[in-house]
Design a protein around this motif. Structure first.
Motif, PDB file in Angstrom:
ATOM      1  N   TYR A  12      -2.459  -6.383   7.486  1.00 21.35           N
ATOM      2  CA  TYR A  12      -3.781  -5.884   7.086  1.00 21.35           C
ATOM      3  C   TYR A  12      -3.672  -4.690   6.147  1.00 21.35           C
ATOM      4  CZ  TYR A  12      -8.476  -3.928   7.417  1.00 21.35           C
ATOM      5  OH  TYR A  12      -9.724  -3.433   7.110  1.00 21.35           O
ATOM      6  N   PHE A  13      -2.763  -3.766   6.461  1.00 16.43           N
ATOM      7  CA  PHE A  13      -2.607  -2.569   5.634  1.00 16.43           C
ATOM      8  C   PHE A  13      -1.613  -2.768   4.485  1.00 16.43           C
ATOM      9  CE2 PHE A  13      -4.328  -0.544   9.509  1.00 16.43           C
ATOM     10  CZ  PHE A  13      -5.354   0.200   8.929  1.00 16.43           C
ATOM     11  N   ARG A  14      -1.140  -4.009   4.323  1.00 13.96           N
ATOM     12  CA  ARG A  14      -0.231  -4.371   3.229  1.00 13.96           C
ATOM     13  C   ARG A  14       1.033  -3.497   3.255  1.00 13.96           C
ATOM     14  NH1 ARG A  14      -1.996  -3.108  -1.411  1.00 13.96           N
ATOM     15  NH2 ARG A  14      -3.752  -1.801  -0.772  1.00 13.96           N
ATOM     16  N   CYS A  65       2.659   2.457  10.899  1.00 13.73           N
ATOM     17  CA  CYS A  65       3.421   1.758  11.938  1.00 13.73           C
ATOM     18  C   CYS A  65       3.093   2.348  13.313  1.00 13.73           C
ATOM     19  CB  CYS A  65       4.920   1.863  11.671  1.00 13.73           C
ATOM     20  SG  CYS A  65       5.508   0.821  10.308  1.00 13.73           S
ATOM     21  N   GLY A  66       2.990   3.673  13.370  1.00  7.20           N
ATOM     22  CA  GLY A  66       2.602   4.331  14.617  1.00  7.20           C
ATOM     23  C   GLY A  66       1.212   3.912  15.061  1.00  7.20           C
ATOM     24  N   PHE A  67       0.287   3.800  14.107  1.00  7.19           N
ATOM     25  CA  PHE A  67      -1.074   3.353  14.414  1.00  7.19           C
ATOM     26  C   PHE A  67      -1.055   1.918  14.951  1.00  7.19           C
ATOM     27  CE2 PHE A  67      -5.038   1.233  12.920  1.00  7.19           C
ATOM     28  CZ  PHE A  67      -5.930   1.898  13.758  1.00  7.19           C
ATOM     29  N   GLY A  68      -0.220   1.079  14.345  1.00  9.78           N
ATOM     30  CA  GLY A  68      -0.055  -0.284  14.841  1.00  9.78           C
ATOM     31  C   GLY A  68       0.452  -0.287  16.273  1.00  9.78           C
ATOM     32  N   GLY A  69       1.348   0.653  16.582  1.00  9.51           N
ATOM     33  CA  GLY A  69       1.861   0.784  17.946  1.00  9.51           C
ATOM     34  C   GLY A  69       0.792   1.214  18.931  1.00  9.51           C
ATOM     35  N   ILE A  97      -0.071  -8.174  17.307  1.00  9.59           N
ATOM     36  CA  ILE A  97      -0.987  -7.131  16.827  1.00  9.59           C
ATOM     37  C   ILE A  97      -0.274  -6.206  15.846  1.00  9.59           C
ATOM     38  CG2 ILE A  97      -2.320  -5.101  17.527  1.00  9.59           C
ATOM     39  CD1 ILE A  97      -2.876  -6.588  20.195  1.00  9.59           C
ATOM     40  N   TYR A  98       0.947  -5.812  16.194  1.00  6.24           N
ATOM     41  CA  TYR A  98       1.706  -4.886  15.341  1.00  6.24           C
ATOM     42  C   TYR A  98       1.959  -5.492  13.964  1.00  6.24           C
ATOM     43  CZ  TYR A  98       5.498  -1.765  13.857  1.00  6.24           C
ATOM     44  OH  TYR A  98       6.281  -0.876  13.165  1.00  6.24           O
ATOM     45  N   SER A 146       0.811  -1.222   0.000  1.00  6.22           N
ATOM     46  CA  SER A 146       0.000   0.000   0.000  1.00  6.22           C
ATOM     47  C   SER A 146       0.840   1.266   0.000  1.00  6.22           C
ATOM     48  CB  SER A 146      -0.927   0.013   1.226  1.00  6.22           C
ATOM     49  OG  SER A 146      -0.161   0.012   2.428  1.00  6.22           O
ATOM     50  N   CYS A 147       2.137   1.153   0.283  1.00  6.95           N
ATOM     51  CA  CYS A 147       3.003   2.331   0.317  1.00  6.95           C
ATOM     52  C   CYS A 147       4.454   1.892   0.199  1.00  6.95           C
ATOM     53  CB  CYS A 147       2.799   3.122   1.614  1.00  6.95           C
ATOM     54  SG  CYS A 147       3.178   2.173   3.105  1.00  6.95           S
TER      55      CYS A 147
END
Length: 338
Positions: free
Chosen positions: A315-317, A44-48, A308-309, A32-33
């Motif tokens: 999930y967000f590829r 990555c921050g959101f995953g954190g 989870i991370y 995705s990016c």
């Protein structure tokens, strides 16, 4: 602050070839990016946020008993006794004391911890160059995680101080809305940040162990345990490896950081004490109170956080570098190629 540091790391996001970024297609279709982009760091921050906020909130009852064992070992003599006394005095709802500052504080910490770790890992890789980044990869993980945790603890400190005050001072306050204004009125901003130095003492060694041990354990599992390369493993199989490596890292994290954790718990309960005074008063045996509870909590916590991370990345590829391999140029220097 986040964007300025990320800009430095993004200057040449694919100049860390020890991570096998380019030739493993981490900039290609299906993702995705780009690795090292602002979107990558933000996700990555959101995953954190999810990994730290949710897991720490889930174990609030165990954390509450652990903190009470540290600050009042005469009353709370062990895990089971601690739960029994807490239930008797506060009821079932009492086990959830401090959940709000825990969720907010550790969500903020997770944002900085995981987001900045990715930033600093790329930044330091760029500084070292391909061969040195591989040879010194453990030092790279340690430096990147320590740098990230420095900022993460500044974000965590106010809510950690509030949480401990709610959990360890009976009658002081039952909620974040009651505790925070009361603390500010009594001691000003100092009440929220007086524990930041002990937090650095606890969290920086913890996070260095958490990331470096995890990275090297993943590398070892794929090399010696998993019967096929990571590229041939399914996503669920990869996440199982992530969970196992996370739990192993968590056990070591708990042991390394526990003495400082004891100091933080006592310091945030008391007024006017310094970290050195608390450490001297607790003594060698005192700082290890509650270690078994912390090993159970941190082992499970760390495994779930990494799971989870990594799941968020899947999930967000997002690009997920495989375990590092020795660069071809270094193989030639060492005479390992024909």
């Amino acid at each position: 602050m986040f964007s300025s540091v990320a800009h430095l790391a993004r200057a040449n996001p694919f100049s860390a070839p020890h991570l096998q970024l380019v030739h493993d297609g981490l900039a290609g279709p299906g993702y995705s990016c780009e690795y090292g982009s602002m979107k990558f760091y933000a996700l990555c921050g959101f995953g954190g946020v999810l990994s730290c906020g949710l897991t720490h909130t889930a174990v609030v009852p165990l954390d509450l008993v652990k903190c009470r064992m540290q600050v009042d070992p005469q009353k709370y003599k062990g895990i089971f006794n601690g739960f029994s006394v807490t239930l008797k005095e506060d009821g079932v709802r009492g086990l959830a004391k401090g959940w709000a500052p825990t969720f907010i504080g550790y969500s903020m910490q997770g944002l900085c911890k995981f987001g900045f770790y990715e930033v600093f890992k790329v930044f330091y890789s760029n500084m070292l160059g391909e061969e040195n980044a591989y040879v010194w990869r453990t030092s790279l993980y340690l430096a990147a995680s320590a740098s990230a945790e420095f900022f993460a603890d500044i974000a965590l400190a106010p809510m950690e101080a509030t949480k401990v005050r709610i959990q360890t001072q009976p009658g002081y306050a039952n909620t974040l809305r009651d505790a925070a204004p009361k603390m500010y009125k009594e001691e000003g901003l100092k009440a929220f940040y007086k524990g930041v130095a002990p937090l650095w003492m606890r969290q920086i060694p913890y996070t260095m162990m958490k990331f470096a041990c995890f990275e090297r354990t993943v590398e070892a599992l794929y090399k010696f345990v998993v019967p096929k390369p990571r590229s041939e493993c399914t996503k669920p199989e990869q996440l199982v490896v992530t969970f196992i490596a996370g739990y192993i890292a968590g056990v070591f994290c708990a042991i390394v950081s526990h003495p400082a954790d004891s100091v933080v718990s006592v310091l945030n309960k008391e007024k006017g004490s310094s970290a050195s005074q608390v450490l001297q008063r607790l003594g060698f045996r005192g700082v290890w109170k509650g270690l078994f509870a912390r090993i159970i909590m941190i082992g499970t916590l760390t495994a779930l956080q990494w799971f989870i991370y990594d799941s968020v990345k899947v999930y967000f590829r997002l690009p997920r570098p495989p375990p590092p391999e020795m660069p071809e140029s270094l193989k030639k220097k060492l005479g390992l190629t024909q």
